[in-house]
Design a protein around this motif. Structure first.
Motif, PDB file in Angstrom:
ATOM      1  N   SER A  39       0.827  -1.214   0.000  1.00  0.00           N
ATOM      2  CA  SER A  39       0.000   0.000   0.000  1.00  0.00           C
ATOM      3  C   SER A  39       0.858   1.259   0.000  1.00  0.00           C
ATOM      4  O   SER A  39       0.406   2.332  -0.421  1.00  0.00           O
ATOM      5  N   SER A  43       2.162   3.018  -5.583  1.00  0.00           N
ATOM      6  CA  SER A  43       1.364   4.243  -5.541  1.00  0.00           C
ATOM      7  C   SER A  43       0.429   4.324  -6.745  1.00  0.00           C
ATOM      8  O   SER A  43       0.743   3.854  -7.840  1.00  0.00           O
ATOM      9  N   GLY A  44      -0.736   4.900  -6.512  1.00  0.00           N
ATOM     10  CA  GLY A  44      -1.687   5.109  -7.596  1.00  0.00           C
ATOM     11  C   GLY A  44      -2.364   3.849  -8.082  1.00  0.00           C
ATOM     12  O   GLY A  44      -2.974   3.840  -9.155  1.00  0.00           O
ATOM     13  N   SER A  45      -2.290   2.771  -7.334  1.00  0.00           N
ATOM     14  CA  SER A  45      -2.910   1.516  -7.765  1.00  0.00           C
ATOM     15  C   SER A  45      -4.387   1.502  -7.395  1.00  0.00           C
ATOM     16  O   SER A  45      -4.811   2.094  -6.399  1.00  0.00           O
ATOM     17  N   ASP A  46      -5.177   0.826  -8.216  1.00  0.00           N
ATOM     18  CA  ASP A  46      -6.602   0.675  -7.917  1.00  0.00           C
ATOM     19  C   ASP A  46      -6.863  -0.500  -6.978  1.00  0.00           C
ATOM     20  O   ASP A  46      -8.001  -0.729  -6.560  1.00  0.00           O
ATOM     21  N   ILE A  47      -5.829  -1.260  -6.665  1.00  0.00           N
ATOM     22  CA  ILE A  47      -5.991  -2.419  -5.781  1.00  0.00           C
ATOM     23  C   ILE A  47      -6.192  -1.944  -4.347  1.00  0.00           C
ATOM     24  O   ILE A  47      -5.463  -1.079  -3.856  1.00  0.00           O
ATOM     25  N   GLN A  48      -7.183  -2.509  -3.690  1.00  0.00           N
ATOM     26  CA  GLN A  48      -7.471  -2.150  -2.302  1.00  0.00           C
ATOM     27  C   GLN A  48      -6.637  -3.030  -1.365  1.00  0.00           C
ATOM     28  O   GLN A  48      -7.063  -4.095  -0.928  1.00  0.00           O
ATOM     29  N   ASP A 114     -10.566   2.814   3.794  1.00  0.00           N
ATOM     30  CA  ASP A 114     -10.694   3.361   2.441  1.00  0.00           C
ATOM     31  C   ASP A 114      -9.483   4.191   2.033  1.00  0.00           C
ATOM     32  O   ASP A 114      -9.397   4.639   0.881  1.00  0.00           O
ATOM     33  N   ASP A 116      -5.737   5.235   0.867  1.00  0.00           N
ATOM     34  CA  ASP A 116      -4.855   4.618  -0.124  1.00  0.00           C
ATOM     35  C   ASP A 116      -3.726   3.838   0.536  1.00  0.00           C
ATOM     36  O   ASP A 116      -3.271   2.824   0.004  1.00  0.00           O
TER      37      ASP A 116
END
Length: 277
Positions: A39, A43-48, A114, A116
């Motif tokens: 995490s 950076s900037g990943s859509d993966i939660q 939630d 990032d």
């Protein structure tokens, strides 16, 4: 209660469960540590990453508590005077600390799933907890591979020795070790007779004493099993005749030293051995 202890050690199935169960929390906590680091690194990943790490830690805490029940049953079976008992205490303490730290990591990220990135404090807790877990795992492995803790003990039907019975005396004379009616059929006790450590076994109405350490890899015979007049080493299953000390099944090649035993006035007595070498 002996019944509860036997159940936690899964003695009816003759299998060590704690060693198998610890892989579950280790896997969960390892995944959580990777996800928490990801995490920050991706950076900037859509993966939660955060929710997955949260549930991995939660699963790790739950499975760790289950594994701890079986581990504690194994711990209380370690002989009071065993050199590895102090290591076992450290192993247990570090595991408890690690689980508490991981639980703190859950609380530190509450309400921020939630985000990032994993909150810095939660990430730090995860890494510290994981470090404690690695040290604990090393100690656990050392106890098994170096000290033989838990190896073969689940095949034992009678209680394991909780201590070493210490006796002194003059060489050639008999010393009382315990009351005959205190020992169960098939039980083996550990005694030090004037510095010589022996395994005292009962089979039927007869008592036998042999050297404590197996001639193969020095496994503790007082933690072994009695079968058909033989004692089986818990480590590699070498078998020895209790009366003569001869090897009845390998891998051991050399016979055991035996010691004279008598029952007098209800006491099991062993003749103090003459020093050898």
């Amino acid at each position: 209660m002996p019944g509860s202890k036997d159940a936690l050690q899964v003695k009816p199935f003759r299998a060590p469960v704690h060693a198998a169960l610890v892989h579950l929390p280790l896997a969960c906590f390892s995944v959580a540590a990777v996800l928490d680091l990801a995490s920050w690194l991706v950076s900037g990943s859509d993966i939660q990453f955060q929710p997955a790490a949260f549930w991995s830690i939660a699963a790790g805490v739950v499975t760790a508590l289950v594994a701890a029940l079986f581990g504690f049953a194994d711990f209380i079976s370690i002989r009071q005077d065993h050199p590895a008992r102090k290591q076992a205490l450290w192993h247990m303490a570090l595991n408890v600390a690690a689980v508490l730290i991981f639980a703190a990591s859950l609380l530190l990220r509450r309400g921020q799933l939630d985000a990032d990135r994993t909150p810095a404090a939660a990430l730090a807790a995860t890494l510290i907890g994981y470090g404690a877990l690695m040290v604990s795992g090393y100690i656990g492995g050392h106890m098994v591979y170096n000290d033989g803790i838990g190896v073969g003990r689940h095949r034992r039907r009678t209680p394991l020795p909780d201590r070493t019975i210490e006796r002194t005396g003059v060489a050639g004379e008999f010393v009382a070790v315990c009351r005959a009616d205190e020992m169960q059929e098939g039980e083996i006790r550990r005694a030090s007779i004037a510095g010589t450590v022996v395994a005292l076994a009962r089979t039927g109405d007869r008592f036998f004493a042999v050297q404590e350490f197996c001639t193969h890899r020095f496994g503790p015979l007082s933690e072994g099993c009695i079968r058909d007049g033989t004692v089986m080493c818990p480590w590699h299953r070498s078998c020895f005749d209790l009366k003569t000390g001869t090897v009845t099944d390998g891998p051991a090649k050399e016979a055991l030293r035996t010691f004279e035993v008598e029952v007098k006035d209800g006491n099991v007595r062993i003749r103090v051995p003459v020093a050898t070498g």
